[in-house]
Design an enzyme around this catalytic site. Structure first.
Site, PDB file in Angstrom:
ATOM      1  N   LYS A   1     -48.205  97.249 -45.409  1.00 45.72           N
ATOM      2  CA  LYS A   1     -48.321  96.951 -46.844  1.00 45.72           C
ATOM      3  C   LYS A   1     -47.742  98.089 -47.672  1.00 45.72           C
ATOM      4  O   LYS A   1     -46.948  97.857 -48.589  1.00 45.72           O
ATOM      5  CB  LYS A   1     -49.793  96.762 -47.222  1.00 45.72           C
ATOM      6  CG  LYS A   1     -50.365  95.522 -46.608  1.00 45.72           C
ATOM      7  CD  LYS A   1     -51.455  94.950 -47.469  1.00 45.72           C
ATOM      8  CE  LYS A   1     -51.816  93.570 -46.985  1.00 45.72           C
ATOM      9  NZ  LYS A   1     -51.728  92.555 -48.003  1.00 45.72           N
TER      10      LYS A   1
ATOM     11  N   GLU B   1     -66.665  93.638 -45.307  1.00 51.10           N
ATOM     12  CA  GLU B   1     -66.869  93.812 -46.746  1.00 51.10           C
ATOM     13  C   GLU B   1     -65.842  94.779 -47.347  1.00 51.10           C
ATOM     14  O   GLU B   1     -65.369  94.582 -48.459  1.00 51.10           O
ATOM     15  CB  GLU B   1     -68.297  94.324 -46.987  1.00 51.10           C
ATOM     16  CG  GLU B   1     -68.643  94.600 -48.438  1.00 51.10           C
ATOM     17  CD  GLU B   1     -69.134  93.375 -49.179  1.00 51.10           C
ATOM     18  OE1 GLU B   1     -68.910  92.253 -48.678  1.00 51.10           O
ATOM     19  OE2 GLU B   1     -69.732  93.533 -50.248  1.00 51.10           O
TER      20      GLU B   1
ATOM     21  N   SER C   1     -74.154  83.592 -54.718  1.00 50.68           N
ATOM     22  CA  SER C   1     -73.118  83.538 -55.746  1.00 50.68           C
ATOM     23  C   SER C   1     -71.743  83.745 -55.123  1.00 50.68           C
ATOM     24  O   SER C   1     -70.801  82.991 -55.379  1.00 50.68           O
ATOM     25  CB  SER C   1     -73.398  84.612 -56.806  1.00 50.68           C
ATOM     26  OG  SER C   1     -72.215  85.021 -57.437  1.00 50.68           O
ATOM     27  N   SER C   2     -71.623  84.781 -54.257  1.00 52.47           N
ATOM     28  CA  SER C   2     -70.322  85.083 -53.670  1.00 52.47           C
ATOM     29  C   SER C   2     -69.861  83.979 -52.730  1.00 52.47           C
ATOM     30  O   SER C   2     -68.683  83.616 -52.707  1.00 52.47           O
ATOM     31  CB  SER C   2     -70.384  86.396 -52.879  1.00 52.47           C
ATOM     32  OG  SER C   2     -70.619  87.470 -53.747  1.00 52.47           O
TER      33      SER C   2
ATOM     34  N   HIS D   1     -76.594 103.063 -57.013  1.00 54.79           N
ATOM     35  CA  HIS D   1     -75.168 103.306 -57.286  1.00 54.79           C
ATOM     36  C   HIS D   1     -74.314 102.568 -56.252  1.00 54.79           C
ATOM     37  O   HIS D   1     -73.392 101.831 -56.605  1.00 54.79           O
ATOM     38  CB  HIS D   1     -74.857 104.804 -57.253  1.00 54.79           C
ATOM     39  CG  HIS D   1     -73.392 105.122 -57.166  1.00 54.79           C
ATOM     40  ND1 HIS D   1     -72.527 105.025 -58.233  1.00 54.79           N
ATOM     41  CD2 HIS D   1     -72.613 105.502 -56.111  1.00 54.79           C
ATOM     42  CE1 HIS D   1     -71.305 105.338 -57.853  1.00 54.79           C
ATOM     43  NE2 HIS D   1     -71.321 105.629 -56.558  1.00 54.79           N
TER      44      HIS D   1
ATOM     45  N   SER E   1     -49.392  93.868 -55.086  1.00 56.62           N
ATOM     46  CA  SER E   1     -48.236  93.068 -54.649  1.00 56.62           C
ATOM     47  C   SER E   1     -47.690  92.192 -55.772  1.00 56.62           C
ATOM     48  O   SER E   1     -46.565  91.716 -55.690  1.00 56.62           O
ATOM     49  CB  SER E   1     -48.623  92.189 -53.460  1.00 56.62           C
ATOM     50  OG  SER E   1     -49.126  92.972 -52.410  1.00 56.62           O
TER      51      SER E   1
ATOM     52  N   ASP F   1     -57.772  73.658 -63.270  1.00 50.59           N
ATOM     53  CA  ASP F   1     -59.020  74.442 -63.235  1.00 50.59           C
ATOM     54  C   ASP F   1     -59.334  74.725 -61.788  1.00 50.59           C
ATOM     55  O   ASP F   1     -58.550  74.405 -60.902  1.00 50.59           O
ATOM     56  CB  ASP F   1     -60.172  73.652 -63.888  1.00 50.59           C
ATOM     57  CG  ASP F   1     -61.284  74.593 -64.396  1.00 50.59           C
ATOM     58  OD1 ASP F   1     -61.709  75.468 -63.627  1.00 50.59           O
ATOM     59  OD2 ASP F   1     -61.713  74.447 -65.549  1.00 50.59           O
TER      60      ASP F   1
ATOM     61  N   TYR G   1     -62.829  95.204 -46.461  1.00 51.82           N
ATOM     62  CA  TYR G   1     -61.546  94.521 -46.647  1.00 51.82           C
ATOM     63  C   TYR G   1     -61.663  93.346 -47.597  1.00 51.82           C
ATOM     64  O   TYR G   1     -60.672  92.940 -48.207  1.00 51.82           O
ATOM     65  CB  TYR G   1     -60.947  94.142 -45.292  1.00 51.82           C
ATOM     66  CG  TYR G   1     -60.503  95.404 -44.596  1.00 51.82           C
ATOM     67  CD1 TYR G   1     -59.292  95.997 -44.943  1.00 51.82           C
ATOM     68  CD2 TYR G   1     -61.310  96.055 -43.683  1.00 51.82           C
ATOM     69  CE1 TYR G   1     -58.898  97.185 -44.380  1.00 51.82           C
ATOM     70  CE2 TYR G   1     -60.917  97.248 -43.112  1.00 51.82           C
ATOM     71  CZ  TYR G   1     -59.713  97.814 -43.463  1.00 51.82           C
ATOM     72  OH  TYR G   1     -59.330  99.004 -42.906  1.00 51.82           O
TER      73      TYR G   1
ATOM     74  N   THR H   1     -52.065  97.825 -42.477  1.00 55.18           N
ATOM     75  CA  THR H   1     -52.249  98.499 -43.763  1.00 55.18           C
ATOM     76  C   THR H   1     -51.020  99.334 -44.092  1.00 55.18           C
ATOM     77  O   THR H   1     -50.546  99.362 -45.231  1.00 55.18           O
ATOM     78  CB  THR H   1     -53.511  99.383 -43.728  1.00 55.18           C
ATOM     79  OG1 THR H   1     -54.581  98.607 -43.188  1.00 55.18           O
ATOM     80  CG2 THR H   1     -53.896  99.859 -45.104  1.00 55.18           C
TER      81      THR H   1
ATOM     82  N   ARG I   1     -74.235 113.793 -46.416  1.00 57.10           N
ATOM     83  CA  ARG I   1     -74.300 112.919 -47.586  1.00 57.10           C
ATOM     84  C   ARG I   1     -75.769 112.617 -47.895  1.00 57.10           C
ATOM     85  O   ARG I   1     -76.652 112.884 -47.098  1.00 57.10           O
ATOM     86  CB  ARG I   1     -73.522 111.638 -47.341  1.00 57.10           C
ATOM     87  CG  ARG I   1     -74.112 110.763 -46.265  1.00 57.10           C
ATOM     88  CD  ARG I   1     -73.192 109.647 -45.840  1.00 57.10           C
ATOM     89  NE  ARG I   1     -73.169 108.564 -46.817  1.00 57.10           N
ATOM     90  CZ  ARG I   1     -72.827 107.301 -46.515  1.00 57.10           C
ATOM     91  NH1 ARG I   1     -72.461 106.991 -45.291  1.00 57.10           N
ATOM     92  NH2 ARG I   1     -72.831 106.373 -47.431  1.00 57.10           N
TER      93      ARG I   1
ATOM     94  N   HIS J   1     -67.504 101.508 -35.676  1.00 60.72           N
ATOM     95  CA  HIS J   1     -67.109 102.874 -36.035  1.00 60.72           C
ATOM     96  C   HIS J   1     -68.039 103.477 -37.092  1.00 60.72           C
ATOM     97  O   HIS J   1     -67.940 104.662 -37.369  1.00 60.72           O
ATOM     98  CB  HIS J   1     -65.626 102.950 -36.433  1.00 60.72           C
ATOM     99  CG  HIS J   1     -65.270 102.301 -37.718  1.00 60.72           C
ATOM    100  ND1 HIS J   1     -64.088 101.640 -37.921  1.00 60.72           N
ATOM    101  CD2 HIS J   1     -65.933 102.202 -38.892  1.00 60.72           C
ATOM    102  CE1 HIS J   1     -64.043 101.183 -39.147  1.00 60.72           C
ATOM    103  NE2 HIS J   1     -65.146 101.504 -39.751  1.00 60.72           N
ATOM    104  N   HIS J   2     -68.933 102.656 -37.646  1.00 60.00           N
ATOM    105  CA  HIS J   2     -69.953 103.213 -38.536  1.00 60.00           C
ATOM    106  C   HIS J   2     -71.132 103.763 -37.751  1.00 60.00           C
ATOM    107  O   HIS J   2     -72.058 104.323 -38.319  1.00 60.00           O
ATOM    108  CB  HIS J   2     -70.469 102.141 -39.499  1.00 60.00           C
ATOM    109  CG  HIS J   2     -69.422 101.655 -40.459  1.00 60.00           C
ATOM    110  ND1 HIS J   2     -69.224 102.216 -41.689  1.00 60.00           N
ATOM    111  CD2 HIS J   2     -68.502 100.672 -40.357  1.00 60.00           C
ATOM    112  CE1 HIS J   2     -68.235 101.595 -42.310  1.00 60.00           C
ATOM    113  NE2 HIS J   2     -67.772 100.656 -41.515  1.00 60.00           N
TER     114      HIS J   2
ATOM    115  N   TRP K   1     -77.754 102.086 -49.783  1.00 65.52           N
ATOM    116  CA  TRP K   1     -77.232 100.726 -49.926  1.00 65.52           C
ATOM    117  C   TRP K   1     -77.192 100.038 -48.570  1.00 65.52           C
ATOM    118  O   TRP K   1     -77.074  98.821 -48.484  1.00 65.52           O
ATOM    119  CB  TRP K   1     -75.855 100.706 -50.599  1.00 65.52           C
ATOM    120  CG  TRP K   1     -74.677 100.927 -49.691  1.00 65.52           C
ATOM    121  CD1 TRP K   1     -74.211 102.121 -49.250  1.00 65.52           C
ATOM    122  CD2 TRP K   1     -73.809  99.930 -49.121  1.00 65.52           C
ATOM    123  NE1 TRP K   1     -73.120 101.923 -48.437  1.00 65.52           N
ATOM    124  CE2 TRP K   1     -72.852 100.605 -48.347  1.00 65.52           C
ATOM    125  CE3 TRP K   1     -73.752  98.535 -49.197  1.00 65.52           C
ATOM    126  CZ2 TRP K   1     -71.837  99.944 -47.635  1.00 65.52           C
ATOM    127  CZ3 TRP K   1     -72.746  97.869 -48.495  1.00 65.52           C
ATOM    128  CH2 TRP K   1     -71.805  98.560 -47.721  1.00 65.52           C
TER     129      TRP K   1
ATOM    130  N   HIS L   1     -68.311  96.087 -42.514  1.00 65.80           N
ATOM    131  CA  HIS L   1     -66.911  96.485 -42.474  1.00 65.80           C
ATOM    132  C   HIS L   1     -65.970  95.416 -42.984  1.00 65.80           C
ATOM    133  O   HIS L   1     -65.062  95.719 -43.754  1.00 65.80           O
ATOM    134  CB  HIS L   1     -66.450  97.076 -41.152  1.00 65.80           C
ATOM    135  CG  HIS L   1     -65.261  97.943 -41.425  1.00 65.80           C
ATOM    136  ND1 HIS L   1     -65.377  99.241 -41.852  1.00 65.80           N
ATOM    137  CD2 HIS L   1     -63.945  97.660 -41.473  1.00 65.80           C
ATOM    138  CE1 HIS L   1     -64.181  99.730 -42.125  1.00 65.80           C
ATOM    139  NE2 HIS L   1     -63.295  98.791 -41.898  1.00 65.80           N
TER     140      HIS L   1
END
Lengths: 544, 245
Positions: free
Chosen positions: A333, A257, A172-173, A79, A270, A108, A259, A330, A452, A304-305, A144, A255
């Site tokens: 925004k 990731e 790919s990314s 998941h 926006s 293109d 953002y 943030t 968790r 912080h993780h 994950w 992290h």
């Protein structure tokens, strides 16, 4: 004063190009690739969502045993992997592919064939990862995050398929990101200076740079894991701080990731908010600076993780302060979006409803982010359901509200048909209620001690929160189903979409819906970040 | 709608939103905050949590309220001019909403530093307990300052017995994969990582039985890897320690 329905763009020749199955498989048109990307990622979204429903059924009450612990572990692992790598990151590439060349007035993407390669690699990587469900002894089961030593001791080949699949998705990314950078920096129409590109294009640019910088860290970390598992190396051996090395590498990617996912979502908001408020973005420059600042700070906060791994106090303080610092851009925004709505003439078409819902839910996630950044509090809530609540309010509100808002916004451009407005509004409310019912009680679960990633629990005090969350998950599922039904039905029965159904500001609304293969017959002069609004004003002035 | 009518509607709406929020803390005290703290470390965490969540709730009400108010107040209605004022920004406002959050965060960080010693620092006279985490149980061996229990490993593997009002420093190890020792009412959680020793501490201010469980995913038995800490009076502790073999 400007009235509605002025400055209708010149009719563009509606040449649909080749049709048929093979024309789609072999396409290198950024619009078709964007649509295929969207279908692929939405497929993964639905499968990730079904896994979430399975988890919510299992956790509906204490000591439940609908799903075995072994299956539960594989399901929550896949998941998370699906939602992060196969949906939320690449769905931004779906919209980026479709919209970015149109927004900057290009024919293109810079490298159309590379673009097709990133699409098919994504699908292939996803299939490799999922193939663990049918052979190799079961899909990956270490979360994950895949922390060793657990991920090294996991038998079978599920983890190996997961690593190889992630490698393919990463390639790919990264090639997709390089393509975006080249496109945005080299393919802009005359007059489209960097100070005039739409905010969505800015966020895709920063997203792409972050992918190029962050994803190689993941590839390196996973390669060492693969070697440790299969070829007797000992990069992550206990005794040399190996398990911690992996966590540092993973989160130094992980992290940013967050953002990578968040910024293009911010970009969609926006775009939507000014169009439906009938005002320019409040503080375009501030929003651009905030985007770049977030992209930079995102690389400084990963620790912080890991507050609970026995980190020294000075390091904990550093990561707390950098994590708090990211709240400032943030916040800018959010303030600028509401500032855009202030004094506006807000039309609550479905995209604007989704955008407003996004700002509210993301605000909750941002504020609980301050709680988890404060490391003594994190030493209580980390690895509990409080954190699950927090990251779903952040990482989950983006796909549900920003991306589906973007889908309602750009669907007419992509298909030439309008979505059903009433169904769109109803599906927003169902999703909004379902989302908050699912994730809000998780704060309380975590605060009352529920960790968790548990396949079951015995504490009956947690029953009520879990029952609300399970109910919410099904409501959320119904909402997603309503959106999908709307998308499919409107393909045939939707009202024909004009070139500019929303009174848009950016160039994609200047060409027909859907655009011809070459995108534009001609382009208007570009003198601000809202070329179409300038056109309308000129036309009104000429008539006056 | 007259101005007075509008004002009344606004007051009613604000009351409807604010009143439950004023009453909520009492009802939600347990669901919205950490478990009843039973010692200085968990008290400090609870205090910091309340400061952070209180501040963020005020921000949520202000900013969320501003958003909802704008959405309702400025929705398009017939008879309004179609083209609203085209404001492109305001440097003063934008600097304001950059600086104010910075000040708020500095304040929260300062309060955290003030409370930090209770969270992090185990007193030097702490009773030392070595914790060994393995799939899927925790076991304990008493170390320094534990009197007659020193060097002993109780056979009741999953229960740790300690005296009340005594600081306990845990030195945590893992045998196979990463685990995490967490008893919410007692203190900060700490990961158990193979090849490393990590530490945390707690002091229970009253007797009782406290429950927790492993909080780092460790495999199929993760959900059932329970922790029980039994806090007993000083005399009960002497009896218990003396009876250990």
């Amino acid at each position: 004063m400007v009235t509605e329905a002025v400055a209708t763009p010149p009719a563009t020749g509606h040449a649909p190009g080749r049709t048929g199955f093979w024309s789609w498989v072999t396409t290198v048109d950024h619009k078709r690739i964007g649509i295929l990307y969207l279908i692929t990622t939405l497929f993964f979204f639905v499968s990730g969502g079904l896994m979430a429903l399975a988890m919510r059924i299992q956790l509906e009450h204490s000591s439940n045993n609908v799903i075995s612990a072994d299956s539960y572990d594989r399901i929550f692992t896949m998941h998370g992997t699906t939602m992060v790598f196969l949906f939320t990151v690449p769905v931004m590439a779906a919209f980026g592919n479709y919209v970015v060349p149109l927004m900057i007035g290009a024919r293109d993407m810079a490298f159309p064939r590379l673009n097709a390669a990133s699409l098919w690699l994504l699908l292939f990587g996803g299939i490799v990862m999922y193939s663990g469900f049918v052979w190799g002894g079961g899909a990956a089961d270490a979360g994950w995050t895949g922390y060793p030593p657990l991920s090294e001791q996991s038998p079978g080949h599920g983890i190996d398929l997961w690593i190889v699949g992630l490698h393919i998705v990463t390639i790919s990314s990264v090639i997709g990101a390089i393509n975006f950078i080249c496109t945005i920096h080299n393919m802009r129409a005359p007059g489209m200076r960097l100070s005039r590109i739409p905010l969505f294009v800015w966020t895709i640019d920063v997203y792409a740079f972050m992918i190029v910088l962050a994803l190689p860290l993941l590839s390196g970390a996973l390669t060492m894991l693969l070697l440790d598992r299969n070829y007797g190396t000992s990069f992550y051996a206990a005794g040399h701080y190996g398990p911690i090395l992996y966590q540092h590498l993973f989160w130094a990617f992980g992290h940013p990731e967050v953002y990578i996912v968040a910024l293009p979502g911010f970009g969609m908001i926006s775009e939507i908010v000014p169009v439906f408020s009938r005002k320019p973005l409040f503080g375009y420059r501030a929003l651009v600076y905030a985007t770049v600042a977030i992209g930079f700070l995102a690389f400084l906060v990963w620790g912080h993780h890991m507050f609970a791994v026995g980190m020294s106090t000075p390091l904990q303080v550093w990561f707390m302060l950098t994590s708090m610092a990211i709240a400032v851009p943030t916040g800018i925004k959010i303030f600028n979006w509401v500032g855009t709505m202030w004094m506006g003439q807000i039309r609550f078409e479905p995209p604007m409803l989704f955008a407003t819902g996004f700002i509210l839910t993301f605000l909750i996630g941002g504020l609980s982010g301050i709680a988890v950044a404060t490391f003594p509090v994190d030493l209580y809530v980390t690895d509990s359901y409080f954190v699950v609540a927090h990251f779903h309010y952040v990482m989950g509100s983006i796909p549900v509200f920003a991306v589906l808002g973007g889908l309602h916004y750009w669907y007419p451009k992509m298909t030439g048909r309008m979505l059903d407005r009433a169904l769109g509004i109803r599906s927003f409310w169902v999703l909004f209620v379902g989302f908050n019912l699912t994730f809000f009680p998780m704060h309380a679960m975590g605060l009352s001690g529920m960790p968790r990633r548990v396949a079951t629990y015995t504490n009956t005090d947690w029953n009520v929160y879990n029952q609300i969350a399970t109910l919410g998950a099904f409501v959320l599922g119904v909402g997603v189903l309503m959106v999908l039904i709307n998308c499919l039905r409107s393909l045939r029965y939707g009202r024909i979409a004009p070139a500019d159904p929303w009174r848009g500001n950016t160039l994609e609304w200047y060409t027909s819906s859907p655009p011809p293969p070459h995108n534009f017959d001609s382009l208007p002069p570009i003198r601000s970040e809202r070329p179409l609004d300038d056109l309308r004003r000129e036309a009104a002035a000429a008539r006056a | 709608m007259t101005v007075a009518h509008r004002l009344r509607t606004l007051v009613a709406a604000v009351t409807a939103v604010v009143a439950p929020l004023m009453l909520a803390p009492a009802a939600l005290a347990d669901t919205a905050t950490p478990e009843n703290p039973a010692g200085p470390a968990s008290h400090a965490i609870d205090d910091i949590y309340r400061a952070v969540i209180g501040t963020t709730m005020v921000i949520f009400i202000l900013v969320g309220g501003w958003l909802v108010y704008s959405a309702i107040r400025f929705r398009a209605r017939p008879g309004r001019p179609i083209d609203p004022p085209q404001m492109h920004g305001s440097s003063r406002l934008e600097w304001g909403w950059t600086i104010v959050p910075v000040l708020i965060l500095v304040g929260l960080a300062g309060y955290t530093f003030h409370k930090l010693p209770d969270v992090k620092n185990a007193p030097s006279d702490s009773m030392v307990v070595s914790v060994l985490a393995q799939q899927f149980q925790f076991s304990y061996t008493y170390g320094g300052n534990s009197g007659a229990a020193q060097g002993k490993t109780p056979s009741t593997a999953t229960t740790l017995v300690v005296p009340e009002n005594t600081p306990v420093k845990l030195e945590v190890h893992a045998k196979d994969v990463a685990h995490d020792w967490w008893v919410p009412a007692l203190g900060p959680k700490v990961d158990a990582i193979p090849g490393q020793t990590t530490t945390t501490w707690f002091r229970a201010d009253h007797t009782g039985t406290f429950h927790g469980q492993c909080s780092e995913f460790c495999g199929v038995g993760h959900a059932t890897m329970a922790i029980t800490v039994k806090v007993v009076s000083a005399s009960d502790w002497r009896t218990y320690a003396g009876g250990l073999k």
